[in-house]
Structures are given as structure tokens and as C-alpha cells.
Design a protein around this motif. Structure first.
Motif, mmCIF file in Angstrom:
data_model
loop_
_atom_site.group_PDB
_atom_site.id
_atom_site.type_symbol
_atom_site.label_atom_id
_atom_site.label_comp_id
_atom_site.label_asym_id
_atom_site.label_seq_id
_atom_site.Cartn_x
_atom_site.Cartn_y
_atom_site.Cartn_z
ATOM 1 N N VAL B 31 0.848 -1.189 0.000
ATOM 2 C CA VAL B 31 0.000 0.000 0.000
ATOM 3 C C VAL B 31 0.887 1.244 0.000
ATOM 4 C CG1 VAL B 31 -1.816 1.241 1.216
ATOM 5 C CG2 VAL B 31 -1.695 -1.249 1.374
ATOM 6 N N GLU B 32 0.662 2.115 -0.968
ATOM 7 C CA GLU B 32 1.508 3.306 -1.099
ATOM 8 C C GLU B 32 0.634 4.545 -1.094
ATOM 9 O OE1 GLU B 32 4.814 4.299 -1.273
ATOM 10 O OE2 GLU B 32 3.896 6.275 -1.519
ATOM 11 N N LYS B 33 1.048 5.552 -0.324
ATOM 12 C CA LYS B 33 0.211 6.743 -0.209
ATOM 13 C C LYS B 33 0.249 7.603 -1.470
ATOM 14 C CE LYS B 33 3.561 9.868 2.053
ATOM 15 N NZ LYS B 33 3.757 10.945 1.088
ATOM 16 N N GLY B 264 -2.844 6.484 1.415
ATOM 17 C CA GLY B 264 -1.917 5.966 2.410
ATOM 18 C C GLY B 264 -2.606 5.334 3.598
ATOM 19 N N VAL B 265 -1.782 4.719 4.418
ATOM 20 C CA VAL B 265 -2.304 4.123 5.637
ATOM 21 C C VAL B 265 -2.518 5.225 6.673
ATOM 22 C CG1 VAL B 265 -1.655 2.688 7.600
ATOM 23 C CG2 VAL B 265 -1.319 1.856 5.263
ATOM 24 N N ASP B 266 -3.703 5.243 7.211
ATOM 25 C CA ASP B 266 -3.986 6.202 8.271
ATOM 26 C C ASP B 266 -3.639 5.565 9.609
ATOM 27 O OD1 ASP B 266 -5.094 8.515 9.523
ATOM 28 O OD2 ASP B 266 -6.825 7.252 10.060
ATOM 29 N N GLY B 499 11.989 -1.060 6.597
ATOM 30 C CA GLY B 499 12.573 0.103 5.923
ATOM 31 C C GLY B 499 13.997 0.379 6.368
ATOM 32 N N SER B 500 14.521 1.488 5.874
ATOM 33 C CA SER B 500 15.913 1.847 6.146
ATOM 34 C C SER B 500 16.169 2.205 7.607
ATOM 35 C CB SER B 500 16.314 3.025 5.266
ATOM 36 O OG SER B 500 16.231 2.672 3.920
ATOM 37 N N SER B 501 15.096 2.378 8.382
ATOM 38 C CA SER B 501 15.302 2.594 9.819
ATOM 39 C C SER B 501 15.899 1.369 10.472
ATOM 40 C CB SER B 501 13.972 2.896 10.517
ATOM 41 O OG SER B 501 13.566 4.207 10.266
ATOM 42 N N GLY B 506 20.233 2.972 5.658
ATOM 43 C CA GLY B 506 19.715 3.640 4.462
ATOM 44 C C GLY B 506 20.559 3.468 3.226
ATOM 45 N N GLY B 507 20.064 4.110 2.192
ATOM 46 C CA GLY B 507 20.648 3.948 0.866
ATOM 47 C C GLY B 507 19.805 2.944 0.110
ATOM 48 N N VAL B 508 19.910 2.984 -1.193
ATOM 49 C CA VAL B 508 19.148 2.039 -1.995
ATOM 50 C C VAL B 508 19.936 0.737 -2.007
ATOM 51 C CG1 VAL B 508 18.092 1.593 -4.220
ATOM 52 C CG2 VAL B 508 18.174 3.907 -3.322
ATOM 53 N N MET B 509 19.687 -0.085 -0.993
ATOM 54 C CA MET B 509 20.502 -1.267 -0.726
ATOM 55 C C MET B 509 19.642 -2.537 -0.752
ATOM 56 S SD MET B 509 23.228 -1.950 2.344
ATOM 57 C CE MET B 509 22.484 -0.743 3.380
HETATM 58 C C1 FAD Z 1 17.356 13.334 -1.794
HETATM 59 C C2 FAD Z 1 17.848 11.956 -1.558
HETATM 60 C C3 FAD Z 1 18.979 11.508 -2.214
HETATM 61 C C4 FAD Z 1 19.466 10.227 -1.977
HETATM 62 N N1 FAD Z 1 20.520 9.776 -2.706
HETATM 63 C C5 FAD Z 1 20.855 8.465 -2.636
HETATM 64 C C6 FAD Z 1 21.721 7.899 -3.581
HETATM 65 O O1 FAD Z 1 22.142 8.557 -4.530
HETATM 66 N N2 FAD Z 1 22.037 6.595 -3.468
HETATM 67 C C7 FAD Z 1 21.521 5.809 -2.479
HETATM 68 O O2 FAD Z 1 21.840 4.624 -2.420
HETATM 69 N N3 FAD Z 1 20.670 6.327 -1.576
HETATM 70 C C8 FAD Z 1 20.304 7.623 -1.651
HETATM 71 N N4 FAD Z 1 19.366 8.127 -0.803
HETATM 72 C C9 FAD Z 1 18.855 7.280 0.261
HETATM 73 C C10 FAD Z 1 17.865 6.256 -0.242
HETATM 74 O O3 FAD Z 1 17.157 6.763 -1.305
HETATM 75 C C11 FAD Z 1 16.914 5.851 0.864
HETATM 76 O O4 FAD Z 1 17.638 5.491 2.005
HETATM 77 C C12 FAD Z 1 16.064 4.671 0.432
HETATM 78 O O5 FAD Z 1 15.517 4.878 -0.841
HETATM 79 C C13 FAD Z 1 14.985 4.413 1.438
HETATM 80 O O6 FAD Z 1 14.226 3.322 0.997
HETATM 81 P P1 FAD Z 1 13.130 2.638 1.916
HETATM 82 O O7 FAD Z 1 12.461 1.624 1.062
HETATM 83 O O8 FAD Z 1 13.745 2.146 3.154
HETATM 84 O O9 FAD Z 1 12.135 3.774 2.317
HETATM 85 P P2 FAD Z 1 11.403 4.923 1.509
HETATM 86 O O10 FAD Z 1 11.967 5.070 0.171
HETATM 87 O O11 FAD Z 1 11.399 6.082 2.412
HETATM 88 O O12 FAD Z 1 9.950 4.342 1.320
HETATM 89 C C14 FAD Z 1 8.905 4.548 2.222
HETATM 90 C C15 FAD Z 1 7.611 4.546 1.446
HETATM 91 O O13 FAD Z 1 6.525 4.632 2.330
HETATM 92 C C16 FAD Z 1 5.556 5.483 1.785
HETATM 93 N N5 FAD Z 1 4.702 5.960 2.853
HETATM 94 C C17 FAD Z 1 4.988 6.854 3.808
HETATM 95 N N6 FAD Z 1 3.930 7.001 4.609
HETATM 96 C C18 FAD Z 1 2.962 6.178 4.155
HETATM 97 C C19 FAD Z 1 1.660 5.874 4.570
HETATM 98 N N7 FAD Z 1 1.113 6.468 5.640
HETATM 99 N N8 FAD Z 1 0.927 4.963 3.874
HETATM 100 C C20 FAD Z 1 1.481 4.341 2.798
HETATM 101 N N9 FAD Z 1 2.709 4.597 2.365
HETATM 102 C C21 FAD Z 1 3.457 5.505 3.046
HETATM 103 C C22 FAD Z 1 6.376 6.558 1.144
HETATM 104 O O14 FAD Z 1 5.636 7.328 0.214
HETATM 105 C C23 FAD Z 1 7.478 5.734 0.510
HETATM 106 O O15 FAD Z 1 7.106 5.281 -0.777
HETATM 107 C C24 FAD Z 1 18.829 9.395 -1.037
HETATM 108 C C25 FAD Z 1 17.682 9.826 -0.407
HETATM 109 C C26 FAD Z 1 17.179 11.082 -0.663
HETATM 110 C C27 FAD Z 1 15.931 11.517 0.014
#
Ligand code: FAD
Lengths: 394, 537
Positions: B31-33, B264-266, B499-501, B506-509
Motif C-alpha cells: 500500500v503506497e500513499k 496511504g495508511v492512516d 525500511g531503512s530505519s 539507508g541507501g538504496v541497498m
Molecule cells: C534526496 C535523496 C537523495 C538520496 N541519494 C541516494 C543515492 O544517490 N544513493 C543511495 O543509495 N541512496 C540515496 N538516498 C537514500 C535512499 O534513497 C533511501 O535510504 C532509500 O531509498 C529508502 O528506501 P526505503 O524503502 O527504506 O524507504 P522509503 O523510500 O522512504 O519508502 C517509504 C515509502 O513509504 C511510503 N509511505 C509513507 N507514509 C505512508 C503511509 N502512511 N501509507 C502508505 N505509504 C506511506 C512513502 O511514500 C514511501 O514510498 C537518497 C535519499 C534522498 C531523500
């Protein structure tokens, strides 16, 4: 006294040499079919990336080329080769192979039909005596014309866009078709063929057109990051595409020292090419017998766990008994997987309980790995754009 | 119907978790907001014909094991390596970086012969740390206070990793984890511009300055990835970083998983101490045997779970989790390639990352502004032009420029960002580029500006922290996100985090998402099809 100087320059320079030499920053050359060819221009990763991402240019001149003409050309080629050359339409190209009387491969290559009585064979090895001897009783002429043609391979998802920018609209050209296009008052031939498993074209011209065409192509391709590539990058792409190379993946029968080395088309995964119905062809009887009795060897594609390339490794059944050997292997950047092409004893072609022993070099010391492998389909990498019509425009 | 798992958020980690679960036979719904997927790995077309990498812009950390397991190549993902980079110096000079080792050494030698040779030693030392840390990325951290056999075994494994090091290496490692990057680099190098360049990876996404203790580890976090075995190398995702989440979505759908966007999720529904599904902002309810949150830990537990369901100590710790934003970004559509007169004709550096911060001191001054509650007046920018390599993001001859900017605080002098602040931030960045590339501003067709305010509002990153929480040593491994909850579980049964927490951050890993899936499947007694971590060669 003659003016003979071959011993000073044993490797022929291709017509593109002035351009390839100035682009070759590392001076990394290797011999290929008697020519000096770039193994790498400067950065193999970026050159490989040009193949899969943008547009790459490989100097194809060293390919050995034979022209076959005459009223019996189609019949002659049908006798010589395993595929049906008569069914190849004018303007068509196909991948084919030919054998000796024992049904063992002499070479594989591409066959171009320029006219009803006019074919071009493009291959890796030299075969003139065999081709001439086989012509007995046919009204054909066979000529070795390698040096009369200059050729480039333009490969990559942007290749159609680059050609369009160069004034060459290839959008109507289907895979394995060719056509003639005007260039600088003359003409060149373009075929939608290649050795990368990607969208790509091969460009055929006369040696005097070579340098002006190179300059024209590179100027047109600049916005797409066109880049010359060496053999190292190409080899990686061809492994991903699952293509085999004579003398790398099998020993051609005419060169084999050991009698157990030659392989049949059935054993090299080329059985699909054989036209059993077209009448007699060289090797047919032996191949029929092999088909009935079963082959000794099989060519397989392998997925190897981990990230170490299995180049040159031996395969085992149940970790104990030798079952075959890897002929080509690489970490595939496109697939993010370690893949290999291997010859295995036919009974292991299913891959059950098959293992690879890899010697992994770690700072001057080899570490031995024994990993379970999986038999997978070739091509390993097969993007839709390879065949898409009209070709992808980027 | 009741899903086996409802995943909250279509960030790349949520999608990775969903893919592994779906492949193991679970019925999953993401589910994506937003109306689009991707979280911070997203590509949107905000100017006609131009695809941006709106947040993350380069890839190195994304684990090849995951790309392989989930067949992302088949679903269209291609990672493209890029070429080197340059730091422009005040006064017209530059320091270039090249992929070719010898070219690089000769370039460094222009600035310091000593540093040119020291670089190899430095690179070896960093690689040693990478070899140590890499195997931990794809494992669930042990709980040091637990006596369960698996935790004990994992603790033993950690101890063995440490034990395999010499005493000298152990001491080095501890020093490295706790030092500032500035002090660390001083031990190897003398040239200010070389140090300025190398320090960059230590501040990206971090509310620390290069002189803050702990910044050295952040550098490691950016070096431990690779592109096809080139450890520390970075690349582009062809088609923008959104290509990663697009391929993940295709892989998920091929495995029978679903993605729902637009609401999104409330609230995460909790009954008798168990998560039972989610309630969306539009009122829809989705039932699930488990809920897995891709949102950061603060957003998940402070915004979408009722506090009464949670132990007080947990809430206190989550509140204390450091998630201060420090970065912003400009995404620019360009009519033509910018020209940097300092670079030699035909130099490949234009296809890599471009920096203007030519010393650690300048970088630290930028951080001083952040501490004072202001964006840096002379910011650090990581400028990249992916379209120099990727032909798919813009029309030929046009370019997309990505400018990652530090520092930008979550609040301006204690109050919320205003549009005027945002415009000031934008102009500061554009002017800096213009001063190294005259005529640059005339080529600008469109700019998307993202301050921590936009990052929080759009991506849901609390305080705009790009890593869903800082990567400081107190928040890593079994302390990420909070002690006692590093195994992707929460105090509420069937409510998980991916998630990245979570570890390893973090990072796209993709590693948090993968590890979370492994834990979920283990508990459900399903066998994951998952590669083990590859060796560092
Ligand atoms: C500006 C920027 C530049 C970066 N540059 C790099 C880079 O070059 N290389 C790299 O490796 N990393 C980079 N990072 C870090 C990396 O992008 C993030 O650490 C990573 O993408 C986080 O992925 P995630 O899946 O953990 O969480 P997120 O990508 O934060 O995903 C969380 C998702 O939850 C959704 N969401 C939030 N609240 C709700 C809700 N209530 N209901 C439903 N959905 C919800 C959000 O919309 C989002 O889609 C960058 C980050 C940023 C912001």
C-alpha cells in the motif's frame, strides 16, 4: 630482391586502423585472423556498457569472408552446410554451420544472400581448400575476399537512433535482413545482425569508404555516447547472449590434433539448424546415425552461484566424477549472475547433481570452491529490444 | 479477503520484502500513499520529455544477490557504471578522478606526490573495513541480551569475525568507527583538495560535519557497495533510480503480488496486541495476517499506531531516535550540456560527479550554518549529469542534472521552511554552479527543489532524513532502530519493520527489506529462496 616486408608487420592493419589506433589509449592489441585488433580501448566496463546501454562500434574487418557465385550457388551451399541455403531469401542472412563427412563441425558463421546466385560466407576460420574441393561438380566460383570488404558492427539499444542521425533509416530492416543504403555518392550494406544479443547492425563497405564512414558515424553518434569497443567487451556480451565461438567453445575438426576433440552440431546445441529434408549434405549420414544412437556430448548454459567466474573450470557429477568442462564464463553485469557455457557428457545435460570446481584467485593464492550449478536456457540475456520491430529509438 | 502480509509503503525495501514473500507463496499487498511507487528510489517526469531521479540518483549499495534472486534484469533493470569525477577549486584549478588507476595516480600527483602514493594504502585500509562489514549486511543482528540459541550463535559469529582480526586491526577498526573523517584523512593525506574530495562520502545524508566524531563510519557505509565487483564504485540505474522500483514492482506482480497506490495508511489496526491490517486515509480497510512497515520507525509508531498499544520505554526510545535532516536536492532539466571551462576538452570527468567544495574546512563551514538553523550559504553539492551516460532520460542533446545538496536543516531557525526559504536555497545552489559554469543558468528549463520539507511531505521521510535515521554508531547493528527491536519485529505481534530505519540502514541497498523477509518467512516456517551474501574478492 623483392619488397617483401610482411615479417616486419605480421599483423595486417584493417582499413579502420588509423582511427582505432588513435582511439586505443592503452595500446592493448591482440591478433585476430591475422589482423591487429583492439582488445580494449581504455576501459572494458565502459565499453561493455556501451553495448548494453548506448551504441558500440567493433571493427569486424578480420572476419574471414568468402564469396560464392554462380548458377549452382544455392545447391552448392546446401550440400556444404547444414541449414537450407536455398530457403534463405535474397536480402536475408542466417546463422549456419558446416561439417566434415564425420558430421563434425568445421566452423559456424553467417551466410548473406546478396542475389539469387550470390552469397557471402562470414566466418572465423580459413577454409579455402575445403570450399574449393567441395565445389567439384557445381557451377560456382568461390573467392576469398576478406580484404575487399571493410565492416563495422554497431551494437546497442541506440544503434537505430545513431544510424538515423547518420542519415541511414533502418527502421524497416527486420532482424536477419539486409539492405543497401546510399553513402557519400556510393552505397553501403547494412544488415540487422550482430554478436551481442542486443539491438544491432553490421555495416559493410569497401575499404576506401572505411575512414569517411567511421568519421561520419562517430559524429552522428556523439549525442548517444557512441564508443569503439574491443574484443574483451564483446566477448562478455557474447557470453551473456550465449553465443559460441569456433576455437573457443569447440575445436574445428580440421584443426583438432586429438581425435576426441571435434564436436558435431548436435553436440554443440546447433541441431536446430539441420535441415534433414533438403537432400544430401556433407556429414548428413554421420549426423543421422548420431541422432539415432545419441550424442556423446552436450552444450549447456550454467548458472553458477556466487560472484566468482568459472572460467576454465572442470565440472563434476556428485562432486567426484568428471562430467565436463567450462568453455566460457563470466560474471554477467546485465544479469548480476555468474554464467557459464560448458561441454558436458550428454547424460549430464539435465544438470542433476552437477558441480563446478573453481579456483578463485585471492591475492596470489588460489582458493578452491566446489559449487552446485544449475542448467539454464541460453541466451542468458535476451532483451526484447533485440528483436523488436520497429527497432527501439532512444 | 485477508492477505498474508500488508506492506505499508512502496519504497524499494517494502517492494523487496514483498517480492521475497510472494515468491515464497504468500499473498501480499503493498500500500503506497503516493500515486506513484518508489519512495526515495523514484523517477518522475516533471518536465515534458525529461525523466528525473527525484531523490536518490546513484546506485552501488543495491545488493546484486537481490537483483539476481528477484530477476530484476529480466524485469528491465540495468545498472550503468559511470566515469570518475572532479572537484573544482576556487581560482580555476581542479582535481580529477579517473577509473583508470594510473591516470588517477598521476592526477593526484599533480596535487601531492605523497598523496598519490598514499592513496593506495588508504584504499587498502578501507577495503579491509569493507570486507569486515559486508557479511553483516545480509544477516539479522543478534540480540545481545537474549539467550535464544540463534542469538547466541549469531553473537558467536560476530565474535569470531572480530577474533579473526589481529589486535592491531581491531584497534584500527574501533578508531575508525569513532573518528571524524577529517582526523582520519589527516593520517594519510596532505592536499586539502584531495581530503575535501575524499571526505564527501562521510557527510552524505548525515547531520554531522567532516570534523564530527563518527563521520568516518558514514564514509564506509558509502564504500561498501559495488558495481559488478568494483567495491566502492557507483553507477546509474538506466532510466533513473525509479527503474529499480519499477523492476521490483514487475517482479512482484509476476509473483502474484499486488500494489495499491493513491491512498496511504492512516492507522495500523491492532487487536489484542496483534496487528490485523490497515485502515487507509480513504477509509478502506485491508486485512492482513501481518503488517510490515516500510515507513521510518518514527512515522510508523508515532503517527500510525496508537500510543496505548506500545510499551512506554519503546515509545521513549523511538522518540529519541535521531533522524535529523541535513540534505536537499535540485533536479534540473537542461537545454544543453553545461560547460565547465576549468576542465580540459573531452575530459571524461563530466560523466562523473562534480564538486565545488575544495577543502574540509569549507565543508565544515557549511555544517556550521546547519547547526545555526540555516541552509549552507556556500553549500556542498554533488552534481551529476546522468544523461551523459544514460540516453533514455532526456531527448538527445538535452540533459538532466541532479544536485544533491548539504546542508539543509529540517527547520529554518526553529520554524518551518517557507517558499521564500526554498527559493533562496535554490538560488544559492544555482549561483554556485553558475560561478564554475558561466551560462549555466541560461540552459535551465525547469528546476525541482527539494528541501527537508518536501522530502518529508512527499516521501514521508521524517525531518527529511534521507536514510530514515542517522547512520551513527549508536544507531547501528543491534541498536537499529532501537535496542531490543533490531530483528525487524516490534512490540506489537505481527507488526514488522522493513525500511531503512532497520539494520543495516539507508541507501538504496535492499538489505533491510531482504532481511525482514527472511525473518518473516522463518517465523512462518516457509523457506525463502534467497542467495547468501557474496564474498568480497
Ligand atoms: C534526496 C535523496 C537523495 C538520496 N541519494 C541516494 C543515492 O544517490 N544513493 C543511495 O543509495 N541512496 C540515496 N538516498 C537514500 C535512499 O534513497 C533511501 O535510504 C532509500 O531509498 C529508502 O528506501 P526505503 O524503502 O527504506 O524507504 P522509503 O523510500 O522512504 O519508502 C517509504 C515509502 O513509504 C511510503 N509511505 C509513507 N507514509 C505512508 C503511509 N502512511 N501509507 C502508505 N505509504 C506511506 C512513502 O511514500 C514511501 O514510498 C537518497 C535519499 C534522498 C531523500
Amino acid at each position: 630482391m623483392t619488397n617483401l616486408t610482411h615479417f616486419r608487420t605480421p599483423l595486417r592493419h584493417t582499413p579502420f586502423h588509423p582511427r582505432t589506433a588513435s582511439a586505443n589509449r592503452l595500446n592493448r592489441w591482440g591478433p585476430w585472423a591475422g589482423c591487429m585488433t583492439s582488445l580494449c580501448y581504455g576501459d572494458v566496463d565502459m565499453e561493455y556498457t556501451a553495448i548494453r546501454n548506448a551504441a558500440s562500434v567493433y571493427d569486424l574487418c578480420p572476419m574471414v569472408k568468402y564469396r560464392v557465385t554462380g548458377p549452382d550457388a544455392a545447391d552448392y551451399l546446401n550440400r556444404l552446410m547444414i541449414r537450407n541455403a536455398a530457403k534463405l531469401p535474397v536480402g536475408g542472412v542466417h546463422y549456419t554451420a558446416w561439417c566434415d563427412d564425420d558430421g563434425k563441425l568445421l566452423d559456424d558463421g553467417t551466410l548473406f544472400r546478396h542475389g539469387p546466385e550470390d552469397y557471402l560466407i562470414c566466418c572465423q576460420e580459413r577454409h579455402l581448400p575445403w570450399l574449393l574441393d567441395s565445389a567439384q561438380g557445381f557451377d560456382v566460383q568461390v573467392a576469398e575476399i576478406t580484404e575487399e570488404i571493410a565492416a563495422l558492427s554497431l551494437q546497442g539499444p541506440c544503434s537505430a537512433s545513431v544510424l538515423a542521425a547518420a542519415g541511414l533509416d533502418v527502421s524497416a530492416l527486420k532482424p536477419f535482413r539486409m539492405a543497401r543504403f546510399p553513402f557519400a555518392g556510393g552505397e553501403i550494406t547494412i544488415s540487422r545482425t550482430g554478436f551481442t544479443g542486443d539491438l544491432g547492425y553490421e555495416l559493410w563497405m569497401t575499404p576506401d569508404q572505411a575512414l569517411p564512414f567511421w568519421d561520419h558515424l562517430f559524429a552522428a553518434g556523439a549525442p548517444w555516447g557512441i564508443r569503439p569497443i574491443g574484443t574483451d567487451a564483446l566477448d562478455l556480451a557474447r557470453i551473456e547472449a550465449g553465443f559460441i565461438i569456433t576455437n573457443m567453445d569447440f575445436v574445428p575438426a580440421h584443426q583438432a590434433l586429438r581425435e576426441d576433440r571435434p564436436r558435431s552440431p548436435l553436440e554443440m546445441g546447433l541441431g536446430w539448424m539441420i535441415d534433414w529434408e533438403k537432400g544430401n549434405f556433407t556429414g548428413r549420414r554421420a549426423l543421422l546415425a548420431e541422432k539415432a544412437q545419441g550424442s556423446e556430448w552436450a552444450l549447456v548454459g550454467l548458472d553458477v552461484p556466487g560472484n566468482v567466474s568459472a572460467e576454465g573450470s572442470i565440472l563434476y557429477h556428485d562432486k567426484k566424477h568428471e562430467a565436463g568442462f567450462v568453455t566460457a564464463a563470466a560474471w554477467s553485469p546485465a544479469l548480476k549472475a555468474s554464467v557459464a557455457i560448458a561441454q558436458v557428457k550428454a547424460r549430464h545435460a539435465g544438470g542433476d547433481n552437477l558441480w563446478v570446481e573453481i579456483y578463485a584467485l585471492r591475492e596470489l593464492q588460489y582458493v578452491k570452491l566446489m559449487l552446485p550449478v544449475r542448467v539454464v536456457e541460453r541466451p542468458f540475456y535476451n532483451p526484447a529490444r533485440r528483436r523488436a520491430m520497429p527497432p527501439e529509438r532512444v | 479477503m485477508t492477505y498474508d502480509a500488508v506492506i505499508v509503503g512502496a519504497g524499494h525495501n517494502g517492494l523487496v520484502t514483498a517480492c521475497y514473500l510472494a515468491r515464497a507463496g504468500m499473498k501480499v499487498c503493498v500500500v503506497e500513499k503516493n500515486d506513484w511507487i518508489g519512495g526515495a528510489a523514484v523517477s518522475r517526469e516533471l518536465y515534458p520529455g525529461f525523466t528525473y531521479s527525484n531523490c536518490s540518483y546513484v546506485s552501488s549499495l543495491f545488493r546484486p544477490e537481490i537483483m539476481r534472486d528477484l530477476e530484476l534484469s529480466k524485469h528491465g533493470l540495468q545498472i550503468l557504471p559511470y566515469e570518475g569525477g572532479a572537484v573544482f577549486q576556487q581560482g580555476g584549478g581542479y582535481l580529477g578522478m579517473f577509473r583508470d588507476h594510473d591516470a588517477n595516480r598521476r592526477e593526484f600527483a599533480r596535487h601531492s606526490r605523497r598523496d598519490a602514493e598514499a592513496y593506495d594504502i588508504y584504499a587498502r585500509d578501507i577495503l579491509r573495513f569493507c570486507r569486515f562489514i559486508r557479511p553483516m549486511l545480509m544477516r539479522t543482528p543478534p540480540d545481545p541480551s537474549s539467550f535464544r540459541p540463534r542469538d547466541l550463535a549469531e553473537l558467536m559469529w560476530l565474535a569470531r569475525q572480530m577474533g579473526a582480526l589481529s589486535e592491531g586491526q581491531r584497534a584500527e577498526m574501533v578508531r575508525f568507527w569513532t573518528m571524524s573523517i577529517s582526523d582520519y584523512l589527516d593520517e594519510y593525506f596532505e592536499s586539502p583538495v584531495i581530503k575535501g574530495y575524499l571526505a564527501v562520502s562521510a557527510i552524505i545524508g548525515t547531520a554531522l560535519g567532516p570534523m564530527s566524531p563518527g563521520s568516518a563510519y558514514v564514509l564506509l557505509h558509502h564504500y561498501m557497495g559495488d558495481v559488478d565487483g568494483n567495491v566502492g564504485a557507483w553507477g546509474f540505474a538506466r532510466g533513473g533510480m525509479g527503474a529499480i522500483t519499477r523492476a521490483l514492482t514487475a517482479s512482484l506482480q509476476a509473483a502474484g503480488g499486488e500494489v495499491r497506490t493513491g491512498s496511504g495508511v492512516d492507522r495500523i489496526a491492532v487487536r489484542d496486541g496483534r496487528a490485523t491490517g490497515v485502515v487507509l486515509a480513504n477509509g478502506d480497510e485491508i486485512a492482513g495476517r501481518r503488517v510490515i512497515s516500510n515507513m521510518d520507525v518514527k512515522r510508523t509508531f508515532l503517527k500510525h499506531v496508537e500510543e496505548k498499544e506500545l510499551p512506554g520505554d519503546f515509545v521513549r526510545r523511538v522518540k529519541a531516535f535521531k533522524i535529523r535532516g541535513s540534505s536537499g536536492k535540485l533536479n534540473i532539466a537542461l537545454d544543453a550540456a553545461p560547460v565547465f571551462p576549468a576542465l580540459p576538452e573531452g575530459a571524461p570527468m563530466i560523466r562523473g560527479d562534480l564538486h565545488f567544495t575544495d577543502s574540509i574546512e569549507r565543508m565544515e563551514r557549511g555544517y556550521d550554518d546547519w547547526k545555526a538553523g540555516h541552509y549552507s550559504r556556500d553549500p556542498f553539492q554533488d552534481v551529476m549529469i546522468p544523461t551523459m551516460i544514460d540516453p533514455t532520460m532526456t531527448p538527445p542533446g538535452k540533459h538532466f542534472m541532479s544536485c544533491f545538496v548539504q546542508y539543509a536543516p529540517p527547520k529554518i531557525e526553529g520554524r518551518a521552511w517557507t517558499d521564500a526559504d526554498r527559493d533562496g536555497f535554490r538560488d544559492t545552489c544555482l549561483n554556485q554552479i553558475e560561478s564554475y559554469s558561466p551560462g549555466f543558468k541560461d540552459r535551465v528549463l525547469h528546476v525541482e527543489v527539494r528541501t527537508p520539507r518536501e522530502l518529508e511531505a512527499e516521501v514521508g521521510l521524517t525531518e527529511g532524513n534521507i536514510f530514515q535515521g542517522e547512520l551513527t554508531f549508536d544507531q547501528l547493528l543491534f541498536n537499529r532502530p532501537v535496542p531490543g527491536y533490531a530483528q525487524y519485529r516490534s512490540p506489537i505481534r505481527d507488526l514488522w519493520m522493513c525500511g531503512s530505519s532497520t539494520h543495516p540502514g539507508g541507501g538504496v541497498m535492499g538489505a533491510p527489506g531482504r532481511n525482514a523477509a527472511a525473518e518473516v518467512l522463518r517465523e512462518a516456517k516457509l523457506k525463502p529462496t534467497m542467495s547468501d551474501a557474496y564474498a568480497v574478492l
